[in-house]
Design a protein around this motif. Sequence first.
Motif, mmCIF file in Angstrom:
data_model
loop_
_atom_site.group_PDB
_atom_site.id
_atom_site.type_symbol
_atom_site.label_atom_id
_atom_site.label_comp_id
_atom_site.label_asym_id
_atom_site.label_seq_id
_atom_site.Cartn_x
_atom_site.Cartn_y
_atom_site.Cartn_z
ATOM 1 N N GLY A 199 -0.585 6.307 -6.596
ATOM 2 C CA GLY A 199 -0.067 4.962 -6.385
ATOM 3 C C GLY A 199 1.314 4.961 -5.752
ATOM 4 N N GLY A 200 2.149 5.916 -6.151
ATOM 5 C CA GLY A 200 3.479 6.012 -5.563
ATOM 6 C C GLY A 200 3.429 6.361 -4.083
ATOM 7 N N VAL A 201 2.519 7.249 -3.726
ATOM 8 C CA VAL A 201 2.370 7.638 -2.317
ATOM 9 C C VAL A 201 1.942 6.447 -1.469
ATOM 10 N N LEU A 202 0.938 5.707 -1.947
ATOM 11 C CA LEU A 202 0.429 4.557 -1.195
ATOM 12 C C LEU A 202 1.474 3.453 -1.083
ATOM 13 N N SER A 203 2.151 3.155 -2.174
ATOM 14 C CA SER A 203 3.138 2.072 -2.145
ATOM 15 C C SER A 203 4.316 2.407 -1.232
ATOM 16 N N ASN A 204 4.737 3.672 -1.210
ATOM 17 C CA ASN A 204 5.819 4.077 -0.305
ATOM 18 C C ASN A 204 5.371 4.002 1.154
ATOM 19 N N ALA A 205 4.104 4.372 1.417
ATOM 20 C CA ALA A 205 3.591 4.287 2.780
ATOM 21 C C ALA A 205 3.543 2.844 3.258
ATOM 22 N N LEU A 206 3.313 1.923 2.343
ATOM 23 C CA LEU A 206 3.285 0.496 2.673
ATOM 24 C C LEU A 206 4.673 -0.129 2.691
#
Length: 439
Positions: A104-111
Amino acid sequence: MHAFLARHEFLTSVMKVMSGTGLAQLVAALGTLYVTHNIDPTDWGLYGAVISAAQFVIPVAALRYDMAIVLPREDGEAKRIFRLATMINAIMSILSMLVMIPLGGVLSNALDHPEARWWMLGVGPIIFTYGEVYVVNYWANRRKQFGVIGTNAVWNQSVTVAGRIASCLVGFGALGQLIATFLGEVAALNNFRTRLGPDLRGIEEDRIPFRLLMRKYRKMPLLTAPNAIVDAVRQQGVNMMILFKFSPALYGKFNIAWVLMQIPSTVINQALSQVFFQKLSVTDAGHMFKAVRQSVIRSFLIGIVPFALLYFLIPPVLPWLLGDKFAQSAPIAVALVPWLFVNFITSPVSNMFIVTRNNGIALAFAIVYAVVPLGYLSVVNASIETTIYGMSLVMALLLAMYIGLALITARRFDNKYRDKSADVIAAEEAGITATQDED
């Protein structure tokens, strides 16, 4: 009309589901139109990103054993499968939530929206409730309680829309939309508990060990589940590629177009698919080709006028309905019409591959059907409207080929198993005997 419907069980069952899903989709459409005037496209895009992450798992949350509920001749065995599917769904939901702790942290940072990290943990409850609605609907399908499927949809969308409106009023943004979605699924499950809970509890459950049950229906996870996984990779892969190729805001506009365009087909197609699957499960060899051909012709005739109207009426009407924030969703919606029309035709007959135990053929096509749009999106560099239109035409062509494949497979099934009962066919395909089942 009552006398006519009494003589046509298939049509009666379709009308029962349509009456519920039609009302549910009307409620959903009105709620979505309200949301587009009161939410930022970026917030809707972030909500869609979380739902897309959950949708990678939802189709296989029960490893497709939920579909097997319709197949046994005995209700006691079907109830045992119901319990098995629920247990697997719970395990998959918990595992998905654990995976989202780091991912979730990876996806949210990418967004570029770090706050979405904790929203990603909501995939666990969302996966379980979505998956369990599938499970209970297959039980209602088996019991020919198609009205319950319709009221499940009504409760789902009514509570979801109420939650969406409340979220907009208090400014909860993407998080509020996620909560509303979860509560809608819970409402559908509660409706099933009230309407069909006594029926389920009143049936004595077979004590066949889960390992033997899983072996008997092993083609569900071995062939049907991979097919569902490939479909999920395609659907959510397309969503994610649009999300990262363009922006959360543009993805939000695409997602609104997709949601609204699904409504006219869902009203009829969900009813046809649910009832046709139950009909196929008891169709003897020698009649499969005729059933599939009739389904294709029926869906074409039902869909041609509504989809033609959508194609010509969307440009002048939809921008006014959606408001300035989501006006760009209108040309995207027009671009989706060819794809969704042919998909409307193919959706009911897709269950034929499951009933005839030709899951491998369906899986091979699903892989091609997934690779093509993902490859297309990776190489095309155009506006979002042009990109979606090109993908829609390509996917419509592939689905037309799928119809031909379904007809050929049905014909081969008829020729191979003509004059054999469904139980004998199932035993031959599973490679087991009645004696082994008793043991």
